[in-house]
Motif scaffolding. Structure first.
Motif, mmCIF file in Angstrom:
data_model
loop_
_atom_site.group_PDB
_atom_site.id
_atom_site.type_symbol
_atom_site.label_atom_id
_atom_site.label_comp_id
_atom_site.label_asym_id
_atom_site.label_seq_id
_atom_site.Cartn_x
_atom_site.Cartn_y
_atom_site.Cartn_z
ATOM 1 N N VAL A 198 -0.266 9.828 -20.723
ATOM 2 C CA VAL A 198 -0.964 8.555 -20.909
ATOM 3 C C VAL A 198 -2.409 8.853 -21.281
ATOM 4 C CG1 VAL A 198 -1.698 6.400 -19.825
ATOM 5 C CG2 VAL A 198 0.525 7.405 -19.236
ATOM 6 N N ASN A 199 -2.848 8.358 -22.421
ATOM 7 C CA ASN A 199 -4.228 8.551 -22.880
ATOM 8 C C ASN A 199 -4.609 10.015 -23.064
ATOM 9 O OD1 ASN A 199 -4.646 5.748 -22.854
ATOM 10 N ND2 ASN A 199 -5.269 5.779 -20.704
ATOM 11 N N ARG A 200 -3.607 10.861 -23.283
ATOM 12 C CA ARG A 200 -3.850 12.267 -23.649
ATOM 13 C C ARG A 200 -4.796 12.983 -22.685
ATOM 14 N NH1 ARG A 200 -2.519 13.404 -28.992
ATOM 15 N NH2 ARG A 200 -2.852 15.569 -28.381
ATOM 16 N N ALA A 201 -4.556 12.843 -21.402
ATOM 17 C CA ALA A 201 -5.358 13.598 -20.432
ATOM 18 C C ALA A 201 -5.175 15.091 -20.672
ATOM 19 C CB ALA A 201 -4.953 13.233 -19.012
ATOM 20 N N ARG A 202 -6.237 15.878 -20.448
ATOM 21 C CA ARG A 202 -6.169 17.315 -20.688
ATOM 22 C C ARG A 202 -5.437 18.052 -19.575
ATOM 23 N NH1 ARG A 202 -10.607 18.566 -24.311
ATOM 24 N NH2 ARG A 202 -11.766 16.677 -24.766
ATOM 25 N N SER A 203 -5.272 17.391 -18.444
ATOM 26 C CA SER A 203 -4.684 18.010 -17.274
ATOM 27 C C SER A 203 -3.889 16.943 -16.530
ATOM 28 C CB SER A 203 -5.798 18.570 -16.382
ATOM 29 O OG SER A 203 -5.308 18.913 -15.105
ATOM 30 N N GLY A 204 -2.792 17.346 -15.910
ATOM 31 C CA GLY A 204 -2.000 16.371 -15.159
ATOM 32 C C GLY A 204 -0.538 16.758 -15.116
ATOM 33 N N TYR A 205 0.355 15.755 -15.158
ATOM 34 C CA TYR A 205 1.791 16.017 -15.092
ATOM 35 C C TYR A 205 2.513 15.201 -16.149
ATOM 36 C CZ TYR A 205 2.195 11.506 -12.705
ATOM 37 O OH TYR A 205 2.133 10.175 -12.397
ATOM 38 N N GLU A 206 3.718 15.653 -16.493
ATOM 39 C CA GLU A 206 4.660 14.848 -17.257
ATOM 40 C C GLU A 206 5.836 14.543 -16.339
ATOM 41 O OE1 GLU A 206 7.686 14.954 -21.130
ATOM 42 O OE2 GLU A 206 6.356 16.681 -20.717
ATOM 43 N N TYR A 207 6.232 13.278 -16.286
ATOM 44 C CA TYR A 207 7.356 12.866 -15.445
ATOM 45 C C TYR A 207 8.618 12.772 -16.293
ATOM 46 C CZ TYR A 207 10.296 10.137 -12.307
ATOM 47 O OH TYR A 207 11.333 9.700 -11.511
ATOM 48 N N PHE A 208 9.697 13.406 -15.818
ATOM 49 C CA PHE A 208 10.985 13.392 -16.510
ATOM 50 C C PHE A 208 11.922 12.463 -15.736
ATOM 51 C CE2 PHE A 208 8.899 17.284 -17.660
ATOM 52 C CZ PHE A 208 9.254 17.522 -18.982
ATOM 53 N N LYS A 209 12.084 11.249 -16.243
ATOM 54 C CA LYS A 209 12.850 10.243 -15.504
ATOM 55 C C LYS A 209 14.338 10.605 -15.393
ATOM 56 C CE LYS A 209 13.497 7.220 -19.550
ATOM 57 N NZ LYS A 209 13.263 5.856 -20.081
ATOM 58 N N GLU A 210 14.834 11.444 -16.322
ATOM 59 C CA GLU A 210 16.248 11.807 -16.283
ATOM 60 C C GLU A 210 16.612 12.562 -15.020
ATOM 61 O OE1 GLU A 210 14.200 12.530 -18.695
ATOM 62 O OE2 GLU A 210 14.864 11.381 -20.451
ATOM 63 N N ASP A 211 15.700 13.410 -14.534
ATOM 64 C CA ASP A 211 15.998 14.192 -13.338
ATOM 65 C C ASP A 211 14.980 13.977 -12.218
ATOM 66 O OD1 ASP A 211 13.776 15.990 -13.994
ATOM 67 O OD2 ASP A 211 15.112 16.862 -15.488
ATOM 68 N N GLY A 212 13.967 13.130 -12.457
ATOM 69 C CA GLY A 212 13.016 12.789 -11.397
ATOM 70 C C GLY A 212 11.987 13.854 -11.097
ATOM 71 N N ASN A 213 11.836 14.851 -11.986
ATOM 72 C CA ASN A 213 10.899 15.940 -11.750
ATOM 73 C C ASN A 213 9.602 15.740 -12.512
ATOM 74 O OD1 ASN A 213 12.105 18.275 -10.108
ATOM 75 N ND2 ASN A 213 13.799 17.687 -11.449
ATOM 76 N N ARG A 214 8.609 16.479 -12.077
ATOM 77 C CA ARG A 214 7.338 16.555 -12.799
ATOM 78 C C ARG A 214 7.076 18.001 -13.182
ATOM 79 N NH1 ARG A 214 5.709 13.029 -8.409
ATOM 80 N NH2 ARG A 214 5.197 10.934 -9.175
ATOM 81 N N ALA A 215 6.445 18.156 -14.351
ATOM 82 C CA ALA A 215 5.924 19.468 -14.758
ATOM 83 C C ALA A 215 4.405 19.337 -14.787
ATOM 84 C CB ALA A 215 6.466 19.868 -16.124
ATOM 85 N N TYR A 216 3.720 20.185 -14.018
ATOM 86 C CA TYR A 216 2.270 20.083 -13.862
ATOM 87 C C TYR A 216 1.547 21.128 -14.713
ATOM 88 C CZ TYR A 216 3.284 17.329 -9.649
ATOM 89 O OH TYR A 216 3.738 16.365 -8.760
ATOM 90 N N VAL A 217 0.500 20.679 -15.398
ATOM 91 C CA VAL A 217 -0.468 21.579 -16.038
ATOM 92 C C VAL A 217 -1.833 21.164 -15.506
ATOM 93 C CG1 VAL A 217 0.859 22.202 -18.083
ATOM 94 C CG2 VAL A 217 -0.410 20.074 -18.092
ATOM 95 N N ILE A 218 -2.425 22.004 -14.690
ATOM 96 C CA ILE A 218 -3.556 21.595 -13.862
ATOM 97 C C ILE A 218 -4.821 22.370 -14.227
ATOM 98 C CG2 ILE A 218 -4.430 21.383 -11.520
ATOM 99 C CD1 ILE A 218 -2.114 19.508 -12.107
ATOM 100 N N ALA A 219 -5.892 21.629 -14.553
ATOM 101 C CA ALA A 219 -7.196 22.220 -14.865
ATOM 102 C C ALA A 219 -8.277 21.176 -14.589
ATOM 103 C CB ALA A 219 -7.251 22.667 -16.314
ATOM 104 N N GLN A 220 -9.532 21.598 -14.612
ATOM 105 C CA GLN A 220 -10.647 20.733 -14.200
ATOM 106 C C GLN A 220 -10.359 20.151 -12.810
ATOM 107 O OE1 GLN A 220 -10.192 21.446 -17.933
ATOM 108 N NE2 GLN A 220 -9.623 19.294 -17.898
ATOM 109 N N PHE A 221 -9.654 20.903 -11.987
ATOM 110 C CA PHE A 221 -9.140 20.360 -10.724
ATOM 111 C C PHE A 221 -10.057 20.652 -9.543
ATOM 112 C CE2 PHE A 221 -7.566 24.682 -11.025
ATOM 113 C CZ PHE A 221 -7.651 25.176 -9.745
#
Length: 770
Positions: free
Chosen positions: A198-221
């Protein structure tokens, strides 16, 4: 021989007179008191050299930089998409100044509910919106992001006063931190992790509704120290979203606790591999350390798909340690497939790594690690050997972002696994670009917040070279008999931008927040400028030596644009102030053309220019040595194709008769008598002086290529005339035949003028072809 010398000297004298006239034109169009010539030295724009930064572009004897070391404990709450952290920062003041306070960056504050960053751009009603963008803009509540600071304390546990100003936090010290001293303090914080799709954040997660998982890419944290340097003191410019980051180097010890069924990788060397790897992962890892030709799968797709069904309530802590890095990032998920391959560089083994969910396959398994390994080899050959132990490419939807040793990249196949060439090349290119950022700015540590082109432009230039080399190294990945389809770097690709509406174009030397078209401005145009500099202006040998000198001088340091400009000249003996001024400090463009042609014949009678010259000085021809003249045919500026080439009756002698008195037979035999003389006038409406690359064709089939140096424009930036002599009739002129200079208008590049097909004509031809 005396007469020959006299005649040649006199001819030169006439050319001096012509040059004098050109100077007068220059003065008229470019007033001397303004001195607007592109060839003026850049003293006014550059800071005065000092003991911190030398006139050569190298660090001076008193150059210094601060150091910020971090010890962190991080906990990721996967169920609530939240991150918690505690850190100890040890700050070393290597400057000669006493510091009363420290500035800390809080970049996540750009995403607070009341962030002013959302209000900084006026837009009006858009032509159209993606449904997701429309919903997020008008139909949902603002995301509650930003740092929640629990405390700031000194080493003894005593609270330190602090003030938060948007994305910056000032920590007030109890006593000034003197030069050479260190200071340690502690910060505890947490924040809500954004959905980066959403809004092309540089860091965060993508939610996969098919399996309920998130993949995290974390920076500026984590709260990060700002830069303090000799150029401006504290670099505490706010983070508005476009201008990226300015950071000091330091050492990191980071413990990251995540769900036990996650796999994780990030900046630094994993300290507890045997604790977090399974025995089978360890076996595969040992194989990968010896595999130099292809990746070894550490976590297979089948294993990742099985893990997706988990959601463990247990946790696992991954411990990473990094030395001499400017930042830290990590990626974690139970969805990740993981592969690795060893790369031999400078006698050391570097690990090329990829992490991706099944949604990235088969594309990522085929090309990601291959692109990582190629990038490390290509960039190292043009700069310095990659010094870190690994480089990681992480698959993330719509992402392209970089950190030391790790980056996230887009490129997703269709649901059935098929993909287009555009998707394949886009993925390979973004991986090359983001892995390449390890060199610029992660090691050659420029200030992205203020000079976006210093990392994006230099990296895009390097990316262009690496892409072309990728096509050569992996021809099976490229269409037969084709080159890698680089998006940026080729001179022709920047023409639409440079020829566009000047009201929406900014100089390259602009803050990223202040430009309308950041991609062409910070990526495309500087990459093209450097490519032209290498291929056309300097030549590869001089450019490559100078560029490598800059890279070595400023690796693990903080260069400014001036350091780059000065080093490129210092290491090459090429005066490039005119080039930097035209390409980087203005929005001028390249446009060179054939303005006119005149034809001349040999005569022993004074021509019009000489008659005027003698009249102005109250002289006669007798006052000068015996002279040879070139007399113009008629008054036309363009030679009529039917014009005959016989010498007029006014000429009583041939050229050899003029020149060969007192010459021996051998000397006469060595003289080649030209039959044709032309004065060709070239103009430069665009404003950027460039080498004038000209292809001359003659009636006898001869083709002659001449590259006039850019200095031909130094006395008159608008036009210049050149005299040609030839044994055969001139039949054609073509400027920039290989399109090397980013000339925006090629309709004036030829004589005779070539007919240009309209878009309608091209469409008709295409229809005929079908």
């Amino acid at each position: 021989m005396i007469r020959v010398k006299y005649a040649l000297a006199s001819i030169l004298f006439l050319f001096v007179a012509v040059t004098f006239a050109q100077d007068e034109v220059t003065k008229e169009k470019e007033p001397g008191h303004l001195n607007q010539s592109k060839f003026k030295q850049l003293y006014e724009e550059f800071a005065t050299p000092n003991t911190y930064r030398s006139a050569s572009g190298a660090p001076g004897p008193d150059y210094y930089q601060q150091q910020a070391d971090y010890v962190m404990d991080i906990r990721l709450d996967d169920k609530n998409a939240k991150i918690y952290g505690e850190e100890t920062i040890t700050y070393t003041n290597n400057s000669p100044d006493d510091l009363e306070y420290l500035w800390v960056q809080l970049d996540q504050n750009v995403r607070t509910k009341d962030s002013k960053a959302k209000l900084k751009d006026g837009s009006g009603v858009p032509v159209a919106d993606q449904p997701s963008t429309f919903v997020s803009t008008y139909m949902t509540e603002s995301f509650d992001g930003g740092f929640n600071i629990d405390y700031v304390k000194d080493d003894s546990g005593k609270a330190l006063p602090y003030t938060i100003n948007f994305t910056m936090m000032r920590v007030d010290l109890p006593t000034p931190l003197k030069s050479g001293e260190k200071y340690s303090f502690n910060i505890k914080w947490n924040y809500n992790i954004p959905d980066h799709t959403v809004n092309r954040a540089r860091s965060g997660y993508e939610y996969f509704k098919e399996d309920g998982n998130r993949a995290y890419v974390i920076a500026q944290f984590f709260p990060r120290m700002a830069v303090y340097n000799d150029v401006e003191g504290w670099q505490n410019h706010q983070f508005w979203g476009s201008g990226e980051f300015a950071l000091p180097f330091g050492n990191y010890e980071v413990n990251i606790t995540v769900p036990a069924d996650h796999v994780l990788d990030g900046t630094g060397v994993l300290q507890n591999r045997k604790e977090v790897y399974t025995s089978e992962m360890m076996r595969r890892y040992e194989l990968a350390k010896k595999s130099y030709d292809k990746p070894v799968i550490i976590v297979t797709q089948a294993e990742a798909e099985a893990a997706e069904k988990g959601f463990s309530d247990k946790t696992k802590t991954w411990k990473l340690k990094a030395e001499n890095v400017r930042d830290f990032g990590f990626a974690t998920s139970r969805k990740f497939i993981w592969d690795m391959q060893a790369v031999k560089l400078g006698g050391k083994d570097i690990m090329a790594v990829s992490m991706y969910p099944k949604e990235g396959n088969p594309l990522w398994e085929e090309y990601s690690t291959k692109a990582v390994a190629h990038t490390l080899k290509s960039y190292s050959s043009h700069t310095f050997d990659y010094p870190y132990p690994k480089a990681i490419s992480v698959h993330a939807k719509n992402q392209g972002m970089e950190y030391p040793m790790i980056c996230w990249n887009y490129g997703r196949p269709n649901a059935d696994g098929s993909y287009s060439d555009r998707t394949k090349y886009g993925m390979i290119s973004v991986i090359i670009h983001e892995v390449g950022h390890n060199f610029f700015p992660m090691i050659v540590n420029s200030d992205e917040r203020q000079w976006g082109w210093m990392d994006e432009g230099l990296d895009t230039f390097m990316q262009f070279m690496a892409e072309q080399e990728f096509g050569e190294a992996y021809p099976e990945a490229i269409a037969p008999n084709d080159k890698y389809p680089s998006r940026r770097g080729d001179p022709a690709k920047i023409v639409p931008y440079m020829s566009g509406d000047q009201s929406t174009i900014s100089p390259i030397m602009s803050n990223p927040e202040n430009v309308f078209q950041l991609g062409p401005n910070a990526y495309g145009k500087p990459a093209t400028a450097l490519n032209i500099l290498r291929e056309t202006v300097m030549g590869r040998e001089l450019f490559d030596h100078a560029f490598k000198t800059y890279s070595h001088r400023w690796k693990f340091k903080h260069p400014t644009p001036e350091d780059f400009f000065r080093t490129m000249e210092d290491a090459s003996a090429v005066d490039l102030d005119w080039y930097w001024r035209g390409w980087f400090y203005t929005t001028d463009y390249v446009d060179m053309g054939v303005k006119g042609i005149k034809k001349y014949y040999v005569s022993d009678k004074p021509n019009k220019k000489m008659q005027a010259y003698l009249s102005e000085r109250n002289m006669t021809e007798a006052d000068l040595m015996p002279l040879v003249y070139l007399e113009e045919y008629g008054d036309t500026d363009i030679i009529a194709p039917e014009l005959k080439n016989n010498l007029p009756s006014e000429s009583s002698k041939t050229l050899k008769e003029f020149m060969m008195d007192n010459m021996t037979e051998a000397e006469r035999a060595a003289v080649k008598e030209p039959k044709y003389f032309y004065e060709v006038t070239y103009n430069s409406p665009g404003g950027i002086p460039m080498p004038l690359i000209v292809e001359y064709t003659y009636a006898d089939g001869t083709v002659k290529n001449v590259t006039y140096p850019p200095e031909i424009w130094r006395k008159n930036s608008k036009e210049v005339s050149m005299v040609l002599s030839s044994a055969s009739e001139l039949t054609g002129i073509n400027i920039d035949p290989k399109m090397e200079t980013a000339d925006i208008d090629t309709t004036n590049n030829s004589w005779p003028k070539k007919e240009q097909s309209s878009e309608f004509d091209k469409m008709k031809e295409e229809v005929k072809g079908k």
